[in-house]
Design a protein around this motif. Structure first.
Motif, short mmCIF file in Angstrom:
data_model
loop_
_atom_site.label_atom_id
_atom_site.label_comp_id
_atom_site.label_asym_id
_atom_site.label_seq_id
_atom_site.Cartn_x
_atom_site.Cartn_y
_atom_site.Cartn_z
N TYR A 99 -12.44 -5.48 18.43
CA TYR A 99 -12.18 -4.19 17.76
C TYR A 99 -10.87 -4.27 16.96
CZ TYR A 99 -15.63 -2.47 21.16
OH TYR A 99 -16.76 -2.29 21.92
N GLY A 100 -9.84 -4.86 17.58
CA GLY A 100 -8.56 -5.02 16.88
C GLY A 100 -8.71 -5.89 15.64
N GLY A 101 -9.51 -6.95 15.78
CA GLY A 101 -9.74 -7.86 14.65
C GLY A 101 -10.45 -7.18 13.49
N ILE A 102 -11.47 -6.36 13.81
CA ILE A 102 -12.21 -5.64 12.77
C ILE A 102 -11.27 -4.70 12.01
CG2 ILE A 102 -13.99 -3.90 12.34
CD1 ILE A 102 -15.52 -5.12 14.76
N ALA A 103 -10.50 -3.91 12.77
CA ALA A 103 -9.57 -2.96 12.14
C ALA A 103 -8.53 -3.69 11.29
CB ALA A 103 -8.89 -2.12 13.22
N SER A 104 -8.06 -4.83 11.80
CA SER A 104 -7.05 -5.62 11.10
C SER A 104 -7.57 -6.14 9.77
CB SER A 104 -6.61 -6.78 12.00
OG SER A 104 -5.77 -7.66 11.31
N VAL A 105 -8.79 -6.65 9.76
CA VAL A 105 -9.38 -7.21 8.53
C VAL A 105 -9.59 -6.11 7.49
CG1 VAL A 105 -11.45 -8.29 7.55
CG2 VAL A 105 -10.44 -9.21 9.63
N VAL A 106 -10.11 -4.97 7.94
CA VAL A 106 -10.33 -3.85 7.01
C VAL A 106 -9.00 -3.41 6.40
CG1 VAL A 106 -11.05 -1.43 6.85
CG2 VAL A 106 -12.41 -3.06 8.18
N ALA A 107 -7.96 -3.29 7.26
CA ALA A 107 -6.64 -2.89 6.77
C ALA A 107 -6.08 -3.92 5.80
CB ALA A 107 -5.68 -2.71 7.96
N ASN A 108 -6.26 -5.20 6.13
CA ASN A 108 -5.74 -6.27 5.28
C ASN A 108 -6.37 -6.21 3.88
OD1 ASN A 108 -4.20 -8.58 4.74
ND2 ASN A 108 -5.88 -9.95 5.28
N CYS A 109 -7.68 -6.09 3.83
CA CYS A 109 -8.38 -6.03 2.53
C CYS A 109 -7.95 -4.80 1.73
CB CYS A 109 -9.90 -6.02 2.74
SG CYS A 109 -10.55 -7.55 3.46
N PHE A 110 -7.85 -3.65 2.43
CA PHE A 110 -7.49 -2.40 1.76
C PHE A 110 -6.09 -2.47 1.16
CE2 PHE A 110 -5.51 1.89 2.18
CZ PHE A 110 -6.25 2.54 1.19
N PHE A 111 -5.11 -2.88 1.98
CA PHE A 111 -3.72 -2.92 1.49
C PHE A 111 -3.50 -4.06 0.48
CE2 PHE A 111 -3.06 -0.49 5.46
CZ PHE A 111 -2.45 0.64 4.90
N ASN A 112 -4.23 -5.15 0.63
CA ASN A 112 -4.17 -6.21 -0.38
C ASN A 112 -4.59 -5.68 -1.75
OD1 ASN A 112 -3.25 -8.20 1.28
ND2 ASN A 112 -5.16 -9.34 1.41
N TYR A 113 -5.70 -4.96 -1.73
CA TYR A 113 -6.22 -4.40 -3.00
C TYR A 113 -5.18 -3.47 -3.64
CZ TYR A 113 -9.17 -1.62 -6.13
OH TYR A 113 -9.69 -0.98 -7.23
N LEU A 114 -4.55 -2.66 -2.81
CA LEU A 114 -3.56 -1.71 -3.33
C LEU A 114 -2.35 -2.42 -3.92
CD1 LEU A 114 -3.40 1.14 -0.62
CD2 LEU A 114 -4.76 1.05 -2.70
N PHE A 115 -1.82 -3.41 -3.17
CA PHE A 115 -0.52 -3.98 -3.56
C PHE A 115 -0.62 -5.21 -4.46
CE2 PHE A 115 0.65 -1.42 0.16
CZ PHE A 115 1.75 -0.76 -0.33
N ILE A 116 -1.70 -6.00 -4.34
CA ILE A 116 -1.83 -7.15 -5.24
C ILE A 116 -2.02 -6.66 -6.68
CG2 ILE A 116 -3.29 -9.11 -5.92
CD1 ILE A 116 -3.85 -9.61 -2.96
N PHE A 117 -2.88 -5.63 -6.85
CA PHE A 117 -3.23 -5.17 -8.19
C PHE A 117 -2.50 -3.90 -8.61
CE2 PHE A 117 -7.09 -7.35 -6.50
CZ PHE A 117 -7.03 -8.46 -7.32
N GLY A 118 -1.71 -3.30 -7.68
CA GLY A 118 -0.94 -2.11 -8.03
C GLY A 118 -1.80 -0.89 -8.29
N LYS A 119 -2.69 -0.54 -7.37
CA LYS A 119 -3.59 0.60 -7.54
C LYS A 119 -2.93 1.90 -7.09
CE LYS A 119 -6.95 -1.98 -9.03
NZ LYS A 119 -7.44 -1.88 -10.43
N PHE A 120 -3.43 3.03 -7.61
CA PHE A 120 -2.97 4.37 -7.24
C PHE A 120 -1.46 4.56 -7.44
CE2 PHE A 120 -6.67 3.46 -4.44
CZ PHE A 120 -7.57 4.33 -5.05
N GLY A 121 -0.94 3.99 -8.51
CA GLY A 121 0.47 4.16 -8.83
C GLY A 121 1.43 3.27 -8.07
N LEU A 122 0.91 2.41 -7.19
CA LEU A 122 1.76 1.48 -6.43
C LEU A 122 2.14 0.30 -7.33
CD1 LEU A 122 -0.26 1.56 -3.10
CD2 LEU A 122 2.06 2.43 -3.42
N PRO A 123 3.26 -0.39 -7.00
CA PRO A 123 3.69 -1.53 -7.84
C PRO A 123 2.70 -2.69 -7.75
CG PRO A 123 5.02 -1.39 -5.84
CD PRO A 123 4.20 -0.14 -5.90
N LYS A 124 2.47 -3.37 -8.87
CA LYS A 124 1.62 -4.57 -8.90
C LYS A 124 2.46 -5.76 -8.44
CE LYS A 124 -1.42 -7.22 -11.96
NZ LYS A 124 -1.95 -7.36 -13.35
#
Length: 476
Positions: A166-191
């Protein structure tokens, strides 16, 4: 259970119960790493190569603390079999303390000396620059990863394998989500590019620990959060713990350093080869992730019976587990080869880097069947109390055979890259033969629990096993 007739039903059922959730968790984590690589591939091969080299530094940290995980699981599984709950809690406290020491040391190196770390792994300034920005952030994830790893090791040893999943599933989902936000700078966040992937790793670590703690509290599982009982150690217990852990620690540290030296060679190839190595490590992680679930099952199913004093059952299980693990890894490698073409292209390889990556996968798929057989045997020996034999073999062959072959072929004979890579596995067949001889000798069954020590002499007399050792005492 009738000891004269092997219970295949129980055996396969419990392998599935333990192995499948662990394999799924590890596969999810590795899939998360693949998503990282796919996202970074859109930035360029240099970003993929840089983060791949940083992953090798993380692997060195893993090698540094895995000795304590291996030693801890030896005690967890044997005390679980003996129903010694106080022994489990003490073992966990000691394991977590030593692991965290390693995690904090590597976190400090990553955060405060990333230039030094990248200078060790590659001589390419542009790749170094990207890696430095990644390490400065990802260092904060290391202590979180240690906490999660220690708790997961204990939970698996007491056959509570779903919580780490369960921890692993939540961790992977969080990793993919925050990677998308911060690698590409989505929703006004820095790229942030590669540094954004590091932010995603830190956030995933936080989520993983929170889920583990919440599930442990919800299911009221003892041991993990019983802080007041973690440090009730006697001198005899500390001595026994360190004696069992020491060969595993030496194994993981020396092999970790040996692998780092190999990666120094691989990190001084062409940029195409560096990118191919980074992608290969991700795919290798898929195979290892799938396999380690079965290796964990071997440790628990054998170690538990040794701890309970059922040595004949442990001996018969171990012999079957080794061949089962090798067969499973052969299927995994064949599957990987069948789908390698779309995989490598999706992970950003093309042209020369694609050709190199394909060659590495073919070589590895042949070597992995023997390599994972060695790994399964070593994990089995450790869980049964023999931490030294496999460790001594692996260290000896790494430094007397693998490293000389890799360095001489690359720097002296200037051999083709794929031949240099193949030499990384040159020792595996020889070690496999020696490990098999040890498996059938039965000398690796060395209990630490009271019930295990009470029945070991009868088992050795039955099989004519002679073991030179000091008088054994159960640590209380």
């Amino acid at each position: 259970m009738n000891h004269n007739q092997f219970d295949w039903g129980y055996f396969l059922k419990h392998i599935a119960i333990i192995a499948v959730p662990v394999a799924l968790q590890n596969l999810l984590t590795t899939t998360g790493s693949m998503v990282d690589t796919i996202m970074l591939a859109s930035i360029g091969e240099k970003a993929v190569g840089a983060v791949g080299l940083c992953a090798q530094f993380s692997s060195l940290m893993f090698a540094g603390y895995w000795g304590f995980v291996g030693g801890g699981m030896l005690f967890f599984s044997q005390y679980w079999g003996a129903k010694d709950h106080d022994g489990i809690t003490r073992s966990y406290g000691m394991t977590l303390l030593f692991m965290m020491t390693v995690g904090v040391l590597f976190a400090c190196l990553a955060i405060f000396a990333p230039e030094f770390v990248m200078g060790v792994y590659t001589d390419k300034p542009e790749i170094q620059k990207i890696g430095i920005s990644y390490l400065r952030i990802v260092g904060f994830a290391y202590p979180l990863q240690v906490i999660a790893m220690a708790a997961s090791a204990l939970l698996r040893s007491i056959e509570q394998v779903k919580i780490p999943l369960y921890g692993g599933i939540a961790s992977v989902v969080a990793n993919c989500f925050f990677n998308y936000l911060f690698i590409f700078g989505k929703f006004g966040l820095p790229k942030m590019g590669a540094a954004g992937a590091a932010v995603g790793t830190v956030m995933a670590g936080i989520v993983n620990v929170l889920i583990l703690v919440a599930c442990i509290l919800y299911k009221r599982i003892p041991y993990v959060l019983e802080f007041s009982r973690h440090f009730r150690w006697s001198k005899i217990y500390v001595k026994q713990y360190l004696e069992k852990c020491f060969p595993i620690i030496c194994n993981e540290v020396f092999i970790g350093v040996g692998n780092m030296l190999v990666n120094v060679v691989l990190g001084r190839q062409s940029e195409q080869a560096i990118a191919a190595v980074a992608v290969f490590r991700t795919l290798e992680g898929l195979v290892i992730a799938f396999f380690s679930g079965f290796s964990n099952a071997a440790s628990v199913l054998v170690g538990k019976e040794v701890g309970a004093g059922n040595h004949e059952v442990a001996y018969q299980r171990a012999k079957r587990l080794v061949y089962l693990c090798s067969g499973i890894i052969a299927i995994a490698c064949l599957t990987l080869l069948l789908i390698h073409n779309p995989l490598l292209h999706t992970l950003g390889l093309s042209g020369e880097s694609y050709q190199i990556g394909t060659g590495m996968l073919i070589i590895y798929s042949v070597a992995a069947i023997i390599r994972m057989g060695n790994w399964a045997q070593n994990d089995t020996y450790r869980s049964a109390g023999d931490a030294a034999f496999g460790s001594i073999l692996e260290i000896t062959f790494m430094y007397l055979m693998v490293l000389p072959f890799v360095y001489l072929s690359n720097f002296y004979f200037h051999a083709p890259f794929l031949l240099v890579f193949a030499f990384c596995y040159i020792d595996e067949p020889i070690r496999y033969i020696l490990m098999q001889r040890h498996l059938y000798s039965g000398k690796w069954i060395r209990p630490v629990s009271g019930p295990g020590l009470a029945t070991i002499d009868a088992f050795r007399q039955k099989h004519g096993i002679k073991v030179k050792q000091k008088a054994a005492t159960s640590a209380k």
